[in-house]
Enzyme design. Structure first.
Site, short mmCIF file in Angstrom:
data_model
loop_
_atom_site.label_atom_id
_atom_site.label_comp_id
_atom_site.label_asym_id
_atom_site.label_seq_id
_atom_site.Cartn_x
_atom_site.Cartn_y
_atom_site.Cartn_z
CG ASP A 46 -4.13 -4.30 -3.16
OD1 ASP A 46 -4.31 -5.46 -2.74
OD2 ASP A 46 -4.64 -3.29 -2.66
CE1 TYR A 51 -9.75 0.06 -1.29
CE2 TYR A 51 -8.57 -0.97 -3.08
CZ TYR A 51 -8.64 -0.58 -1.76
OH TYR A 51 -7.59 -0.86 -0.91
CE LYS A 77 -6.71 -4.21 0.13
NZ LYS A 77 -6.69 -3.82 -1.30
#
Length: 336
Positions: A46, A51, A77
């Protein structure tokens, strides 16, 4: 589709630390950690544009893009579009200020519209060097980033990202979608909608040994009723349950340190690791499909896989319950 029918195992790998969360990590260490995850049989990964402004996706992609795409499950995401231009201001991340100050210097657009969702996915595919994602999470439409404005962000996502991801799932472009958040309320609101319908959710930090009572009150009963699965993120509560000093991305307060001390005393008494207790607790709930701890060193991957397989005696769970260190409503391994 049920996440349990998609995910290849109960242990995955969360890549937030590879985005230089809290500190700068050498590229070599990041690559070795992903390689270690692969060597230990982990096949669910994931990540997210947030990030490190794409850094975690880039680092993960350098390893995974060399592996057969059908051999692993990948999620990212939407909600952040990484731009080519350089960030000149200090980003405002709400409660998470400074979280990725050591990441890429790119400006990040925070937007959950339909157009931004498609741009976000395209950027993620390009950074990772892959041709598709299995699962896409709608990221951080919650109070911890937006305060009282979170409901407006949720509505932006409902009319934008939710509909785009539902269409991509129906067209077979992705296999599943849901929310990836650090708070329960956005998921509860989503589950209360008539449409669109998510396949599951990634709940970070809200179903751990240290913080689970709130999720058990409303969210998890709703999820079970609708047969919606959960991926548990942040099972070590930002590190405090794995020997670190952080809880909720900040220095742990005295009451949390004391609670961890009491849990650790019980794990020591029963001759087990606290990591084993943390991971196996999070996975004991029937809605839990997988747990995805993060890591920045190969040795941590070995610890996580060993913790998942460690034999934890039923007496430990009974003592934990008797000490009032878990909610009476929390399911425990072995039915303890």
């Amino acid at each position: 589709m049920s996440l349990k029918n998609i995910l290849p195992g109960r242990l995955g790998f969360g890549t937030a630390p590879l985005g230089n969360m809290f500190r700068a990590i050498p590229d070599g260490d990041a690559r070795a950690t992903v390689e270690a995850a692969w060597e230990h049989g982990i096949r669910y990964y994931d990540t997210a544009p947030f990030y490190g402004a794409g850094l975690a996706e880039e680092r993960l992609g350098k390893v995974l893009s060399t592996r057969p795409r059908d051999s692993y499950v990948l999620s990212t995401k939407v909600g952040r579009v990484v731009l080519d231009e350089r960030e000149t201001d200090v980003p405002d991340f709400g409660e998470k200020g400074g979280l990725f100050e050591h990441g890429n210097p790119h400006k990040v657009l925070h937007e959950w519209t339909a157009d931004a969702t498609e741009r976000s996915i395209e950027g993620s595919l390009r950074r990772m060097g892959v041709d598709r994602f299995d699962i896409v999470w709608v990221h951080d439409i919650a109070q911890d980033f937006h305060g009282d404005a979170w409901v407006q962000k949720f509505e932006e996502a409902r009319t934008g990202a939710f509909r785009v991801l539902s269409r991509l799932r129906d067209e077979g472009v992705i296999r599943a979608w849901g929310l990836g958040v650090n708070r329960t309320e956005p998921i509860e609101l989503t589950l209360a909608l008539d449409e669109p319908r998510p396949d599951g959710f990634l709940l970070a930090g809200r179903y751990t040994l240290l913080d689970h009572a709130h999720a058990l009150q409303r969210l998890l009963p709703m999820a079970q009723e609708q047969d919606v699965d959960m991926v548990v993120g942040g099972p070590y509560s930002s590190g405090i349950l794995a020997g670190g000093a952080n809880f909720e991305y900040q220095q742990a307060p005295p009451e949390i340190i004391e609670r961890v001390r009491r849990i650790k005393a019980l794990t020591d008494e029963h001759g087990i690791g606290i990591k084993a207790a943390a991971l196996q607790f999070s996975l004991a709930h029937p809605a839990a499909a997988a747990v995805i701890p993060g890591a920045t060193r190969p040795s941590r991957i070995a610890e996580d896989t060993a913790a998942l397989d460690e034999t934890v005696p039923a007496a430990f769970w009974k003592d934990l319950r008797a000490a009032g260190l878990v909610s009476p409503a929390a399911p425990l391994p072995d039915g303890a």
